[in-house]
Design an enzyme around this catalytic site. Sequence first.
Site, PDB file in Angstrom:
ATOM      1  CD  GLU A  84     -12.843  -8.042  26.064  1.00 20.73           C
ATOM      2  OE1 GLU A  84     -13.452  -9.115  26.257  1.00 20.73           O
ATOM      3  OE2 GLU A  84     -13.207  -7.189  25.224  1.00 20.73           O
ATOM      4  CB  SER A 366      15.921   0.629 -35.599  1.00 18.96           C
ATOM      5  OG  SER A 366      15.645   0.385 -36.967  1.00 18.96           O
TER       6      SER A 366
END
Length: 702
Positions: A84, A366
Site C-alpha cells: 500500500e 398436574s
Amino acid sequence: MKFKIILILTILLSISIVAGSLYTKKLIDELPSISNLENYTPSIVTRIFDRNERLITELFVERRVLVPLKDIPLDLQNAFLATEDNDFYEHWGISTKGILRAFIKNLLKGKVAQGGSTITQQLSKTIFLTAERTITRKIKEVLLTIQLERQYTKEEILQLYINQIYFGAGGYGAESASRIYFGKSVRDLNLAECAMIAALPKAPNYYSPLKNPERATKRRALVLSRMRELGYITEEQEKEANEIPVPTEKHTQEQTSGHYFVEYLRILLEPKYGTNVLHKGGLTIYTTLDIKMQEAAEKALTEALDKFDQEHLSTFEKEGSELKKVQGAIMAIDPKTGAIRVMVGGRDFKETKFNRAVQAKRQAGSSFKPFVYTAAIDTKQMTPATELEDEQMVYVFDGTKWNLVSRNVSYVEKLAEKMKPEELIDPMKIWYPVNYGGRYRGNVLLREALARSLNTCAIETIDKVTPAVVIDYARKMGIKSPLTNTLSLALGSSDVTLQEMVSSFGTLASGGVRTEPYFITKVIDKDGKVLENNLPVEKEVLSPQTSYVMTNLLQGVVKNGSGYAARQLGRPCAGKTGTSNDSVDAWFVGYTPQIVAGVWVGYDDRTSLGTKVTGGSLACPIWTAFMKEALKGYPTVDFTQPTSGIEWALIDPKTGLLALSKTQNSYLETFLEGTVPTMYCTQKNKYDEKSVIEDSDDQEGY
C-alpha cells in the site's frame, strides 16, 4: 501593449490565488475536527460466550476486533507497507513519488488504473469522508491527511489503518479477517497468511480466496514479490510462502444454536446499554448458558416434535386442513445457583421468535400439584402416608365458597330429579372434578395419589390446606404469575411460564433455597472495565427436611407413576408430569442433584394434542432424552438427606400405618421429625404390587 497584458495576467493570478485561498478556507471550515479522532471508536463486535468461554455468537454492524500494533506481526505490517505505501515512514502524508508513479501508469493505460493514495490518505478517507470521487473530496482528503500526520505518530496511524479497513467476507480489521480466513488470531499468522491478508484491501471481493483461489494466489504472490524487492523477506521465504495453499473455506461459524437465548439477552440488555453499545461497542459478555446442553436440548425437542407431527399428519388430512406444527420449549437451570443452562423457546427461531420458555403462559396441569403437597407436608397437616379418598366428588358454590356436598356424581342427578326445571341448580355453580380416564381407587396414600396424579386427592388436599396457603407456597418457591384463589388451582388451572415452573422445582432440588434465575455472569467493555458481575441471589424459603420429603415423593412419580419414562435416565431423579384440560398442554418438570429442567409441548393456538396425549407420554420422554446427553460426564449421585429432622418408618401401603413384621409389601417411608404414625396396622394387607406396574400408565387430567 505588453505591459497591459502582464498587468491583466497579474490581476487574474492574484484573483485566482485569493479565490483559491477562500475556497481552501471554506473546505477547511467544512472538515471534521481531527481532535474527534481522540474519541473515535470504530464499530467493534460484541462477543457472547457460554459458561465454558465457548463463543456462542457475535453481535455487530461491522465485524471488527481491535488489536494493538504490538500484537500485529511484523510480517503483516511490512506486507501492508510493501503493498500500500512503501514510503510510509518517509513521507509527510502525501507521497509525491506515489502520485507521479500513479499518474504515469494512468497516462499509459489511458484510464484511472492506480490511485497513489498513502496509508494516511486511505485512513482519513475511511474515517472522515465518503467514497465519492470528486476534486472537492480529494482536496479534503489531502487536508485531513496533513492534519493526521501532524497530530499522530506513524505507529498510531498504521495501527488505526490495520484495524479499520475492510477485508471482505464481513471482516473489518486484520483480527476479524484473520479469524474469518484462517480461524486464528492475527498474532499467530505466518508469512503466507500475512501476505494473503494484506492482498485483500485493494479489492476484497475480487481477490477473495473464498471466491477465486487462483486470483487470490496471484495477488498474494505479488505482495510477497514486493516484500522481497524491498528487503523484508528473502527469496527462500518468498518461495516457501508461495507453496502454501490459500484458504478456501470460511472459518468463522455462524450461530447454530441458542438463538432464543441470545434474543432474550438482547431484549434485556439493549435498554441497559443501548443498541449502539451492544452492537458496536465491543462488549464481552460471559453467560450462564451451556452450549453443549443447549445443543442436546434443541436436538431432543426437534426430533420428538418432528416425529409427533408425522404421526398426527393423518388427523389433519382427514379434517382437510393443513398440517399444523406442534411447538415446544425446554428450560434448564442449575438449582444451586439459578444459572440458566438451557433456553429453547421453540422449534425454529427463523420461523417464530416468540420465546415459549419465558413468554408463553400456559396451564400447568398436574405439574402444579407439588405445590399443593409441599404446603400440606410443610404445615404438617399431612404426611406421605396420609390416607386420602379417591372417589367421585361434587362441589356446589353457595355464593361465597365451594362446598363438598357428595362423593358421588349421581347425587347431582338425583337432586335434579327432585326439582322442577326452573329450580335446577345453575351448572356454573356445580363442579365435579374427575380423574384421567374416569378411574377411582378408593382409599390411597398421599404417595400413591401424587405418583398416579389423582385429581380428586389433590382437590381434597387443597381443600384442607386452603388455596391461599398453596398460593403462598407457590410464590415462595418461585411462581410470579397471577394464581386463582380456587380449588381448581390444585389441577393447574392458572397460567404460568416454563421458567417459573423450572425455577420453583429448583427450590426443592436445592434443599429449600430459592435461587433467582440469571443468565449473565459478567460484562466487560472494550477497555477491560467490568460493567457488571452477577452472583447467585439466594433465599431459603423451605426447610431442607420438607424439600427432601417432597423430592422423595417426586422420585416415586418416576419409579411408580406417571413419570415412568424418566426411569430410562438411569440415575436418581424426581419430577412431575402435567396435562391440562383436553390435552392442550403437556409438561414434565424434573431434576437431579445437578440440574433441574422442564419441557412443555403444545400448539400455539391451544388446539388439543390428542385425546391420549399426556405429559407422561410426550413431554417426559423429551426430558429424558435431553437429560441423558446433558448429564454425560456428571457423576451419578443421589439426593442428600439432611443430617437431622428426618425420620424413616416401615409403612403398610394399604393403611399408611406402621407395618407389622408380617405386613405384605411394606416399604420405608420418609417423614418430617415428629410426624411418623404411632399406630400399627391390624388388618391383612391385600395390596397387590403387580397393580402398580399395570396401572403405571395412568396420567393426569384437569
